[in-house]
Each structure stands twice: as C-alpha cells, then as structure tokens.
Design a protein around this motif. Structure first.
Motif, PDB file in Angstrom:
ATOM      1  N   PRO A  74      -4.556 -97.370 -29.208  1.00 17.90           N
ATOM      2  CA  PRO A  74      -4.030 -97.164 -30.560  1.00 17.90           C
ATOM      3  C   PRO A  74      -4.237 -95.741 -31.046  1.00 17.90           C
ATOM      4  N   ARG A  75      -3.256 -95.232 -31.766  1.00 21.21           N
ATOM      5  CA  ARG A  75      -3.326 -93.859 -32.274  1.00 21.21           C
ATOM      6  C   ARG A  75      -3.931 -93.864 -33.676  1.00 21.21           C
ATOM      7  N   ARG A  79     -15.025 -99.630 -30.592  1.00 16.81           N
ATOM      8  CA  ARG A  79     -14.526-100.895 -31.134  1.00 16.81           C
ATOM      9  C   ARG A  79     -13.016-100.894 -31.352  1.00 16.81           C
ATOM     10  N   PHE A  80     -12.492 -99.787 -31.873  1.00 14.74           N
ATOM     11  CA  PHE A  80     -11.089 -99.776 -32.300  1.00 14.74           C
ATOM     12  C   PHE A  80     -10.214 -98.831 -31.482  1.00 14.74           C
ATOM     13  N   GLY A  81     -10.811 -97.986 -30.668  1.00 16.87           N
ATOM     14  CA  GLY A  81     -10.027 -96.973 -29.972  1.00 16.87           C
ATOM     15  C   GLY A  81      -9.674 -95.832 -30.909  1.00 16.87           C
ATOM     16  N   GLY A  82      -9.115 -94.756 -30.353  1.00 20.99           N
ATOM     17  CA  GLY A  82      -8.672 -93.646 -31.176  1.00 20.99           C
ATOM     18  C   GLY A  82      -9.535 -92.412 -31.025  1.00 20.99           C
ATOM     19  N   ILE A  83      -9.395 -91.495 -31.975  1.00 21.14           N
ATOM     20  CA  ILE A  83     -10.071 -90.208 -31.966  1.00 21.14           C
ATOM     21  C   ILE A  83     -10.845 -90.048 -33.264  1.00 21.14           C
ATOM     22  N   TYR A  84     -12.096 -89.663 -33.143  1.00 20.83           N
ATOM     23  CA  TYR A  84     -12.930 -89.384 -34.315  1.00 20.83           C
ATOM     24  C   TYR A  84     -12.950 -87.887 -34.577  1.00 20.83           C
ATOM     25  N   VAL A 100     -15.141 -83.657 -32.441  1.00 17.59           N
ATOM     26  CA  VAL A 100     -13.911 -84.315 -32.009  1.00 17.59           C
ATOM     27  C   VAL A 100     -14.289 -85.184 -30.818  1.00 17.59           C
ATOM     28  N   LEU A 101     -13.970 -86.465 -30.881  1.00 16.64           N
ATOM     29  CA  LEU A 101     -14.365 -87.397 -29.825  1.00 16.64           C
ATOM     30  C   LEU A 101     -13.258 -88.409 -29.583  1.00 16.64           C
ATOM     31  N   HIS A 102     -12.833 -88.501 -28.327  1.00 17.18           N
ATOM     32  CA  HIS A 102     -11.889 -89.554 -27.934  1.00 17.18           C
ATOM     33  C   HIS A 102     -12.559 -90.441 -26.898  1.00 17.18           C
ATOM     34  N   LEU A 103     -12.681 -91.732 -27.213  1.00 16.15           N
ATOM     35  CA  LEU A 103     -13.156 -92.740 -26.278  1.00 16.15           C
ATOM     36  C   LEU A 103     -12.134 -93.856 -26.229  1.00 16.15           C
ATOM     37  N   ASN A 104     -11.940 -94.416 -25.055  1.00 13.26           N
ATOM     38  CA  ASN A 104     -11.039 -95.546 -24.936  1.00 13.26           C
ATOM     39  C   ASN A 104     -11.704 -96.829 -25.423  1.00 13.26           C
TER      40      ASN A 104
END
Length: 755
Positions: free
Chosen positions: A335-336, A521-526, A561-565
C-alpha cells in the motif's frame, strides 16, 4: 509588538567569527535528545570471583572533549587541542605503566558496543531467502559471503542476467553464493523529457515506473567519493525534472544516467541460464569440520540471552507481482501510505509537511471527479496524532477530542475539508494498541521495565501518583498553577518541543519505535515530521525493497525516511532483536542489529543526497563543490545568510535542492517558517482559521506590550513594509505551497487544484 515585526538576526556578510563546530548539534540533538556528553564516563571492570559485581573507573570522555574543543576553538584548532589532550593521556598512561606495572600485570582491554545478535545463522539465511523470494531484493548488490548461503536463489524482482556481466557485478569464485538468479520481467529504461511546447513544468512520472537504486548508488554513494551536487544533477536529468533547461547533449554516454525503468509484461520475458560467475549450484558444501559442528561459530551472540528458539517463524513468501500483472493500479501487498507521527499542539510544521505532499504527489486533486479506473495509484497520507505526553494513556474519548482539537486549530482545520478526505487521514496513536498489534511483541512487551530506550539511554516512567485536591487547585496570581509550570519542565509531561531547552525527548524516543510498528503493520513509508516533499515519489514506490538513508558521513542509518514491507521477515527480525535489546530503536542501534546479522543489504542505506541534501555540508564535507542552496547549518533554512539571501526569492521552489525527493530540516520545531506571516494563508476558502490565528498572535503581542508598560499599537499585517526584505528559504516554500491551495499557481507538475 505584533507578529509582523518579529525578526531574526542574520550572520553579517564577511563576518569572521568563531568557526562552526564540526558536527551540526541540531542534528545530534534530534536523535540524542539534546544530551550533552558528560566530561567523564564510567568503565565497569569485572571483579575476579564476584560475577555479579563490577568495579567502576571514571575516565575522561573523548566525545565531550571533542565537542568542547571544536565549539571553543574552532574546527582546526579544536582538533589540534583534542589530539594534544589524547597524546597527553596516552603518555601519562604509559608513564604510569612503566613506573608501577610489573611483567605479570596486564592492562584491561576496552571494547566497543556490546553485541546485539540473538538469531542463529540458519535463521539469518531463512530471512534472506524469504525476502528474495518475495521480490524484496530488486538489486544486484552482493549477498555477504560470510552468511554461508550455498545455493544461488531465484530472484523474481530481477530480470535474467545477460550472457556476460560487467566486472563490477561479477562475483569472485568462492564456496558461498553471493548473487541471485534473476527470473523476473525485463526492464526498459526511460528517457524522460518534457516535449515542446509543454516545457514549463516537468512531466509526471509514468505510472508503474521504478527507480533503479543500484544505478543511483553508483552516482550518489558518499563512500565512493560522489558529490551531492553531481547526484542531484543525475536525479534531475534521469527523472525529467530539467524541463526546458537541459544543457547536457545526449551523446550516448547520457544513457548511464537513466535510472527509471518499466517492467515488461511476463509474456515478454525469456528464460536465460544463470551465469553465477564460477558458482556451481550442484557442488557439495565446502565447509570446515569445526563449522559443521557449530554453524554459528563466526557469530557473536548478545551476552546474557539465549538464541531465539524455536527457529524464526515466517509465513509463506509473498508473491512478487510486477506492475503490468496487477488487476488494479494499487498493489494491496504494498500500500502507498505515507506515515508521519506528531505530538502536541498542531503547528506550522505538520501543516507544511501536508502542503508539500499536496503540492508534489499524484493525489488527483486536479481532477474534479477522480475516476475509479485509472492508470495511477493515489498515495495516502496518514498523520498519526499522539494526543498527550508520550507516557500517557489515551482516555476513552481521545478520538473525539482529537478531532475537536484539529477542527479548532487554524493550522489543522483546512485538511479536514472534504476535498482532501481521500488522500489525508488523521489517526489516533495508542501505544498499547499498536504494540499489541505486532505479533512479535504482543506477548512480551509488557515484561519490559521501560518502553523508552534510545541508544541505551533509558527513561523510566514511575507509576502515576494520586494528586491531592489542594495541590491541584493551588495557583499563582496570573492564573497559572504551580503544577502547570512544573509540568512544562517535567520531561514525562511534555507534549512537543517548544524550544531548544524544552525538548520532548520521550516523544522522539516513541517515534523511533512508532515508525517500525507502522510500516510493519500497515506497510508504506514513514517520514519524520520535519520533512518536506520536493518531488513525486512514484519511482520509489515501485522499488519493492526496504530502505532508509545514510547518517551523513557515517556508515549508519538515519530512519527519518523508512520503507519496510508489510509483515516482512526483516521486520520480524528487527522486532525480535529489539525486544531482546530493551526495545531500543535508535537508528544507531538498528544499524548494529543489521550489521551484526549481515542483513544491511536488505535495508538499503541510500545516500542522504536523496532526502537530506544539506547534511554533509553542515558537517564540513563537500564544501568545495556544495549543492544549491549552500547551507552550512540547518538553521540557514530558516535564517538564510545575508550573502546568499537573494537566492530564495529569485530562484523559488525550482532552486531548492532540485532532484532530491525530500528535504529534512532537522528539528527547529520552535522556529516559524514565515515569521512575518505566521498563520495559514490559504485564501477565502479558509479565512475563518486565518482570522483566528491572526487574532491570537495580535492578542499575545498586545499582552506582551502591556506587560512592558507600552501602549497597544494597531498593526496592519498586510502592510508590505512589515514584511522581510530578503525572504528566507522556509518562507519562500511556505508561500509557494499556500499559493497552490489558493489557486494562484499550479503545483510543481503544472496541475491546478480543482475544488
């Protein structure tokens, strides 16, 4: 005094004062929570025969000596002072050793940070296999040979290899696999340019396009002496952002700067035998007898804990689906969602983060009736609000209270407009609920003594005490109770950082953990709340791997900036490891988790040029060829130096780190973006909030004037003479984003907001 007369001093041109410190202290304070290193540190030494007791020695702290010497004497002289002090200490140590020591005596050996590893090699290999099989490793970067992987794995996120590989991608012969076998769709790299006569604005990224981060690393990696300035040029040209201003002629060599590609449909793919550069997949393992008996012999386990048992439990690997194979533009597995975390009163900081999101991302707000079937996937922005102090528990009416406060806030209320409901959502943060929602933590996090651990610095939260009625009702002559004043100074009761001296450390520590929870939990980028978007992130969404970015010159992570699947094996590793390390999610500690486990490549450490282009310059690096604009301190964003103060107004948004995906201004919560017009300026549509903000500022200024014995002076905030003559970069960006909402200009891609 009215708000329009507020001004901030600027550094005079040509002033020769004390040189800036080597490290930017605002950046250090951001993650070390304002702590100044002590002059002495304690070193525990084991007492023979007493396993539970330690003898403590106090030694001078090199970090504090360095901070003091650089800030007091400047970088060069300060460095000399530090070297002299270190040499004197070494000389004294050896002199004492020679005078008093005997041949039988030995000196203690001090080591660095203690190990953090809790997973065995079998589990680490399983994490690598899971991530690669799920398509989360779309990279040709080598797998660590020390991992001991014996099989070349199929990689659905990579196209088949060509018959011959460039030398930089060839793996040396050895007993362990360091490459993967690409079985994914082929890639077509795009030449993105604005086509005449439509060259006033850059084109939107092609839906489904992907940034090849391997190529970006080649042009931007600080470890290989790449300049931020050159990296931004590659990002501009390869992304088509140099619209109408392309000064480089395409002579064939420019193909190396094409870093954006499209995946071809599966039917266009062909099977090509793997070229593993000397690897034989059928060869028996080459491993020593000692390693057979103990496969974890090369791993250093965390002291005092057992290995994670049973072996790590992972679900079935996710199925990698290329963009052409999706039935809808949005991949439900990826999810974006942009996540951001905020504590305290809503201010101009989250306000501008949201405006920059609307100004740059493909939200579809230029289309009045957004079609259900479209080629593009609309990103969403979830702003998580922690309503009170980080250690507090929300009351049952917290959600209702949160929206009531947002509605009454001039800075927040515009984003509650129905036009933004499909792309901006406010979410209530509940620590208990969030921790219980992480399977890796749910059954054990309550056993921890404290949730607030950052880099080994633990803040304990005592049980809540019942307050007496007399204490609660006692007040001062001006109507402010003594309790309220104490709360402002109590670190456990702060809600947001109101100044450099009242830093909300607990909320920052909580946000260190929150970013991993939200992405897992939700996906996306922090993104940290002190971040502004500078371009569309379409190509980053297409790259399915996890990433953060580099901590300036250090080979460490900054998770601003953090992207986790969503639900990934990497996430499981991080949470279980953090649980055994007192829930420490400080980025420096996370760097240790991944390095010791040989998992760094699974969380790609991108160059900070992409998200934090000024950082190296603030720490005295690359000042011979700095990017545009040239900042020597993060404060230059808010108080642009006089010598370069013509730039913001003349160049505008296009002159601000063009090519970077975002800008991180590192803290400065208490500095207004626009001191002369410190209110939301969004036009007639939101005039009520603007008037309320102006009235509040005027009332505060008049109260201050009366307290000083001065008469109230009516001020016209729209008088041009009250504005700054030279606008700072922060002011220019705020007014640019606001002009888009007012309908006075399009966004950065030439799209007009449709109400």
């Amino acid at each position: 005094m009215a708000s329009s007369s507020i001004s901030f001093s600027k550094r005079p041109s040509g002033q020769k004062g004390r040189s800036l410190p080597h490290y930017n202290f605002s950046a250090v304070q951001e993650k070390y929570h304002g702590r100044i290193a002590p002059w002495f540190v304690s070193v525990p030494l084991a007492i023979p025969g007493l396993r539970t007791r330690r003898l403590r020695f106090w030694l001078p702290n090199p970090r504090r000596i360095h901070q003091f010497s650089v800030s007091r004497f400047g970088r060069k002289r300060g460095f000399a002072v530090m070297v002299f002090a270190f040499a004197a200490m070494v000389f004294t140590t050896f002199a004492l050793a020679k005078r008093f020591a005997t041949e039988e005596k030995t000196w203690p050996v001090f080591t660095g940070d203690p190990p953090t590893l809790v997973f065995q090699r079998e589990d680490l290999i399983g994490i690598w296999k899971w991530e690669i099989s799920s398509g989360h490793y779309p990279s040709r970067r080598r797998i660590p040979e020390q991992l001991g992987l014996k099989t070349v794995l199929d990689n659905p996120a990579l196209p088949p290899r060509k018959a011959s590989l460039p030398p930089k991608f060839q793996a040396p012969a050895g007993p362990n696999a360091v490459t993967t076998h690409g079985i994914g769709p082929r890639r077509i790299y795009l030449d993105i340019q604005s086509q005449p006569p439509n060259v006033a604005y850059p084109p939107r990224p092609v839906p489904g396009s992907i940034a090849d981060l391997d190529i970006i690393m080649e042009h931007c990696d600080f470890s290989t002496q790449k300049y931020v300035r050159d990296c931004l040029e590659v990002l501009r040209l390869g992304g088509g952002l140099d619209n109408g201003r392309r000064l480089r002629r395409n002579n064939g060599k420019m193909d190396d700067w094409k870093y954006i590609y499209l995946e071809q449909p599966d039917s266009a793919n062909e099977t090509i035998p793997v070229d593993a550069s000397g690897m034989d997949e059928t060869r028996p393992d080459i491993i020593t007898d000692v390693a057979r008996e103990n496969p974890d012999i090369a791993l250093t386990k965390k002291r005092g804990v057992e290995w994670e048992v049973p072996p790590i439990a992972l679900p079935e690997p996710q199925r990698y689906r290329s963009y052409p194979s999706l039935s809808t533009p949005c991949d439900p597995e990826n999810p974006r969602i942009f996540h951001m975390f905020w504590t305290g009163a809503f201010t101009d900081k989250p306000y501008l983060a949201l405006l920059s999101f609307l100004f740059t991302q493909n939200t579809g707000l230029h289309i009045h009736d957004y079609p259900e079937e479209t080629a593009a996937c609309r990103p969403k922005f979830w702003l998580w609000i922690n309503p009170g102090p980080a250690a507090a528990v929300p009351n049952p009416s917290a959600t209702r209270d949160m929206f009531a406060q947002l509605k009454s806030s001039p800075w927040a209320s515009p984003f509650l407009h129905p036009r933004f409901k499909d792309v901006i959502q406010f979410k209530l943060w509940n620590t208990t609920e969030q921790l219980d929602g992480v399977p890796e933590l749910a059954n054990e996090w309550r056993k921890r003594e404290s949730l607030f651990n950052s880099g080994g610095h633990v803040i304990s939260v005592p049980p809540k005490k019942q307050e007496s009625n007399s204490a609660a009702s006692s007040g001062t002559s001006n109507g402010t109770s003594e309790k309220d004043k104490a709360d402002e100074d109590d670190i456990l009761k702060r809600t947001g950082s109101k100044s450099s001296t009242s830093y909300d450390r607990l909320s920052v520590i909580l946000s260190d953990m929150a970013r991993f929870i939200l992405c897992h939990r939700f996906g996306g980028i922090y993104l940290d709340a002190d971040t502004l978007f500078l371009r569309d992130w379409e190509e980053l969404w297409g790259w399915k791997g996890a990433f953060a970015y580099r901590w300036s010159r250090l080979e460490k992570y900054n998770t601003a900036v953090l992207h986790l699947n969503k639900g990934s094996a990497l996430g499981t590793f991080l949470f279980r490891t953090a649980l055994k390390n007192d829930l420490d999610f400080h980025p420096m500690t996370v760097s240790r988790y991944l390095k010791e486990a040989m998992l760094e490549s699974l969380l790609l450490r991108l160059p900070d040029a992409l998200f934090d282009s000024a950082w190296l310059g603030t720490e005295y690096y690359q000042r011979d060829r700095p990017p545009q604009p040239f900042f020597t301190d993060f404060g230059d964003f808010f108080d642009t130096p006089l010598a370069s103060s013509a730039g913001p107004h003349a160049l505008g948004f296009d002159g601000f780190f063009k090519g970077a995906f975002s800008y991180h201004f590192h803290n400065y919560w208490w500095k207004p973006f626009d001191p002369a017009r410190n209110w939301p300026d969004l036009g007639p549509q939101f005039i009520a909030g603007e008037q309320a903000a102006r009235a509040s500022i005027r009332a505060a200024a008049n109260a201050a004037a009366l307290a000083e014995g001065k008469a109230e002076i009516p001020v016209d905030e729209d008088d041009i003479t009250s504005d700054q003559r030279d606008l700072d970069w922060s002011t220019v960006l705020k007014r640019t984003f606001e002009a888009y909402i007012r309908g006075e200009r399009p966004n950065m891609y030439g799209e007009w907001l449709s109400w």
